[in-house]
Design a protein around this motif. Sequence first.
Motif, mmCIF file in Angstrom:
data_model
loop_
_atom_site.group_PDB
_atom_site.id
_atom_site.type_symbol
_atom_site.label_atom_id
_atom_site.label_comp_id
_atom_site.label_asym_id
_atom_site.label_seq_id
_atom_site.Cartn_x
_atom_site.Cartn_y
_atom_site.Cartn_z
ATOM 1 N N PRO A 1 3.180 8.786 -0.254
ATOM 2 C CA PRO A 1 2.667 7.516 -0.557
ATOM 3 C C PRO A 1 1.514 7.219 0.531
ATOM 4 C CG PRO A 1 5.090 7.555 -0.405
ATOM 5 C CD PRO A 1 4.655 8.882 0.021
ATOM 6 N N ARG A 2 0.778 6.142 0.063
ATOM 7 C CA ARG A 2 -0.303 5.935 0.974
ATOM 8 C C ARG A 2 0.110 5.233 1.963
ATOM 9 N NH1 ARG A 2 -6.338 3.956 -1.289
ATOM 10 N NH2 ARG A 2 -7.639 4.379 0.818
ATOM 11 N N GLY A 3 -0.605 5.576 3.127
ATOM 12 C CA GLY A 3 -0.199 4.809 4.447
ATOM 13 C C GLY A 3 1.031 5.274 5.205
ATOM 14 N N THR A 4 1.609 6.420 4.786
ATOM 15 C CA THR A 4 2.818 6.882 5.461
ATOM 16 C C THR A 4 2.718 8.289 6.183
ATOM 17 O OG1 THR A 4 3.360 8.171 3.308
ATOM 18 C CG2 THR A 4 4.236 5.915 3.567
ATOM 19 N N THR A 5 3.687 8.592 6.937
ATOM 20 C CA THR A 5 3.707 9.740 7.766
ATOM 21 C C THR A 5 4.765 10.926 6.886
ATOM 22 O OG1 THR A 5 2.850 9.069 9.851
ATOM 23 C CG2 THR A 5 4.029 11.161 9.788
ATOM 24 N N VAL A 6 4.185 11.879 6.245
ATOM 25 C CA VAL A 6 4.996 12.526 5.598
ATOM 26 C C VAL A 6 5.211 14.047 6.304
ATOM 27 C CG1 VAL A 6 5.530 13.995 3.544
ATOM 28 C CG2 VAL A 6 4.815 11.600 3.310
ATOM 29 N N GLY A 7 6.511 14.464 6.787
ATOM 30 C CA GLY A 7 6.405 15.907 7.426
ATOM 31 C C GLY A 7 7.002 16.826 6.505
ATOM 32 N N LEU A 8 6.232 17.985 6.433
ATOM 33 C CA LEU A 8 6.802 19.212 5.795
ATOM 34 C C LEU A 8 7.707 20.268 6.903
ATOM 35 C CD1 LEU A 8 3.326 19.856 3.980
ATOM 36 C CD2 LEU A 8 5.210 18.703 3.302
ATOM 37 N N MET B 1 0.926 -1.080 0.004
ATOM 38 C CA MET B 1 -0.175 -0.093 0.062
ATOM 39 C C MET B 1 0.666 1.332 0.186
ATOM 40 S SD MET B 1 -3.362 0.799 2.546
ATOM 41 C CE MET B 1 -2.372 1.017 4.100
ATOM 42 N N ALA B 2 2.100 1.212 0.794
ATOM 43 C CA ALA B 2 3.037 2.434 0.808
ATOM 44 C C ALA B 2 3.224 2.944 -0.726
ATOM 45 C CB ALA B 2 4.052 2.077 1.577
ATOM 46 N N ASP B 3 3.486 1.936 -1.727
ATOM 47 C CA ASP B 3 3.867 2.136 -3.025
ATOM 48 C C ASP B 3 2.933 3.113 -3.636
ATOM 49 O OD1 ASP B 3 5.529 -0.848 -3.044
ATOM 50 O OD2 ASP B 3 6.152 0.912 -2.559
ATOM 51 N N GLU B 4 1.545 2.995 -3.302
ATOM 52 C CA GLU B 4 0.574 3.666 -3.869
ATOM 53 C C GLU B 4 0.467 5.159 -3.362
ATOM 54 O OE1 GLU B 4 -4.484 3.838 -4.078
ATOM 55 O OE2 GLU B 4 -3.317 2.019 -3.066
ATOM 56 N N ILE B 5 0.532 6.040 -4.542
ATOM 57 C CA ILE B 5 0.605 7.510 -4.372
ATOM 58 C C ILE B 5 -0.704 7.935 -3.828
ATOM 59 C CG2 ILE B 5 1.289 9.739 -5.285
ATOM 60 C CD1 ILE B 5 3.606 7.969 -4.831
ATOM 61 N N CYS B 6 -0.815 8.609 -2.892
ATOM 62 C CA CYS B 6 -2.207 9.381 -2.263
ATOM 63 C C CYS B 6 -2.422 10.686 -2.817
ATOM 64 C CB CYS B 6 -2.034 8.944 -0.696
ATOM 65 S SG CYS B 6 -3.514 9.621 0.080
ATOM 66 N N VAL B 7 -1.280 11.391 -2.458
ATOM 67 C CA VAL B 7 -1.364 12.764 -2.557
ATOM 68 C C VAL B 7 -0.084 13.097 -3.699
ATOM 69 C CG1 VAL B 7 -1.164 15.142 -1.870
ATOM 70 C CG2 VAL B 7 -2.355 13.275 -0.576
ATOM 71 N N GLU B 8 -0.579 13.840 -4.642
ATOM 72 C CA GLU B 8 0.684 14.116 -5.750
ATOM 73 C C GLU B 8 0.731 15.786 -6.087
ATOM 74 O OE1 GLU B 8 2.943 12.992 -9.739
ATOM 75 O OE2 GLU B 8 1.162 11.991 -9.278
ATOM 76 N N VAL B 9 1.616 16.455 -5.887
ATOM 77 C CA VAL B 9 1.614 17.677 -6.061
ATOM 78 C C VAL B 9 2.471 17.853 -7.138
ATOM 79 C CG1 VAL B 9 2.395 20.173 -4.894
ATOM 80 C CG2 VAL B 9 1.364 18.392 -3.321
ATOM 81 N N THR B 10 2.343 18.617 -7.990
ATOM 82 C CA THR B 10 3.229 18.901 -9.484
ATOM 83 C C THR B 10 3.377 20.491 -9.849
ATOM 84 O OG1 THR B 10 2.402 16.638 -10.283
ATOM 85 C CG2 THR B 10 3.521 18.151 -11.554
ATOM 86 N N ASP B 11 4.486 20.815 -9.358
ATOM 87 C CA ASP B 11 4.946 22.423 -10.173
ATOM 88 C C ASP B 11 3.928 23.153 -9.483
ATOM 89 O OD1 ASP B 11 6.737 23.830 -11.528
ATOM 90 O OD2 ASP B 11 5.404 23.974 -13.373
ATOM 91 N N VAL B 12 3.777 23.190 -8.278
ATOM 92 C CA VAL B 12 2.729 24.332 -7.616
ATOM 93 C C VAL B 12 3.350 25.539 -7.187
ATOM 94 C CG1 VAL B 12 1.230 24.692 -5.518
ATOM 95 C CG2 VAL B 12 0.952 22.641 -6.879
ATOM 96 N N SER B 13 2.968 26.519 -7.703
ATOM 97 C CA SER B 13 3.172 27.862 -7.031
ATOM 98 C C SER B 13 2.147 28.697 -6.605
ATOM 99 C CB SER B 13 3.935 28.775 -8.241
ATOM 100 O OG SER B 13 5.205 28.094 -8.727
ATOM 101 N N HIS B 14 2.354 29.485 -5.618
ATOM 102 C CA HIS B 14 1.404 30.231 -4.938
ATOM 103 C C HIS B 14 1.833 31.517 -4.254
ATOM 104 C CE1 HIS B 14 -2.942 29.939 -3.540
ATOM 105 N NE2 HIS B 14 -2.260 30.583 -2.704
ATOM 106 N N SER B 15 1.032 32.805 -4.529
ATOM 107 C CA SER B 15 1.549 33.911 -4.073
ATOM 108 C C SER B 15 0.382 34.430 -3.168
ATOM 109 C CB SER B 15 1.792 34.959 -5.255
ATOM 110 O OG SER B 15 3.028 34.216 -6.017
ATOM 111 N N PHE B 16 0.695 35.422 -2.478
ATOM 112 C CA PHE B 16 -0.163 36.260 -1.523
ATOM 113 C C PHE B 16 0.339 37.827 -2.013
ATOM 114 C CE2 PHE B 16 -0.067 32.459 0.790
ATOM 115 C CZ PHE B 16 -1.267 32.157 0.908
ATOM 116 N N GLY B 17 -0.338 38.450 -3.061
ATOM 117 C CA GLY B 17 0.043 39.656 -3.479
ATOM 118 C C GLY B 17 1.655 39.560 -4.055
#
Length: 320
Positions: free
Chosen positions: A30-37, A1-17
């Motif tokens: 990956p699904r079923g993992t703990t990922v730290g930002l 299950m950990a090999d299955e991608i649960c969330v995928e962010v691709t080339d995301v940019s974001h601005s506030f003003g």
Amino acid sequence: MADEICVEVTDVSHSFGKTRALDHVSIKIPRGTTVGLVGADGVGKSTLMSLMAGTRIIQSGKVEVFGLDMSKRSTRDALSHKVAFMPQGLGRNLYKTLSVMENINFHASLFGIPRKERKARIERLLQATALDPFADRPAGKLSGGMKQKLALCCARVHNPEVLCLDEPATGVDPVSRKEFWAMLKKIKDRGVTIVVSTPYMDEASLCDRIAMILDGSVIGLGSPAEIISRFPNRIYSVSGGNMFQTLGALRGVRGVLDCSSFGSACHVSVTDDGPDETGLAEALRSAGIEGCDVRRMTPGIEDCFIRLSSSAAEGSSGAE
């Protein structure tokens, strides 16, 4: 299950003003993992997490959860029962005048959980977090650690498959922080995917994977062991003597890349042709500093973050 991608962010940019919060960020969870930002305040962790959770509109790039495009309102609505978001701040998703039980019951009602099933879920959550003796206490009269446990109960009451936690242990005492992370491990072991932001490097080491973030960009990505294995230089621990004098003396030594204080010691990274234990000790003695203990060490997560931050800053300067 950990090999299955649960969330995928691709080339995301974001601005506030005119402020760039995220700059071409890509990450797979990956699904079923703990990922730290991981990173300091103001580097874009909360913005990235809110985009993953669907609580903020995507400006540029792509975010997919379970393969579905989060830029679409229909996707965000469809996944609202599968994704939970616990915002930053002690008990920010709580109502202070409501009791512990009433807060969880209210959140359960938002998701249409039947009353009979709701009662059983709430009892399980209260027992799992040791909040059952305080079920009738108003949320506003709880300690910081207890507020975060209650906030976690509210976020989990609808049994989400993805749990997004924005600095959940910031501002609580060390014992409560340890208890909170022990609960997260049990939740992950049940197959829940956890995305957690933190400024604490010791918490980063508890994650399966980490994304180190600086000024809106990912500067390091992988498991804690993988990131440590990529540390490119020798590193030494220097203890004893006056910290301020020791730092000043070592920063002027040829071949020393970085010298930072860590509690009662300082960590010194050197180039391939830089000084070894003997060379560093001699440099200190030449500066009139005696009695220091110099030992080679294995780098930690914080050492890696400092090195990657320095490299990113050097790259940015070079680009200018």
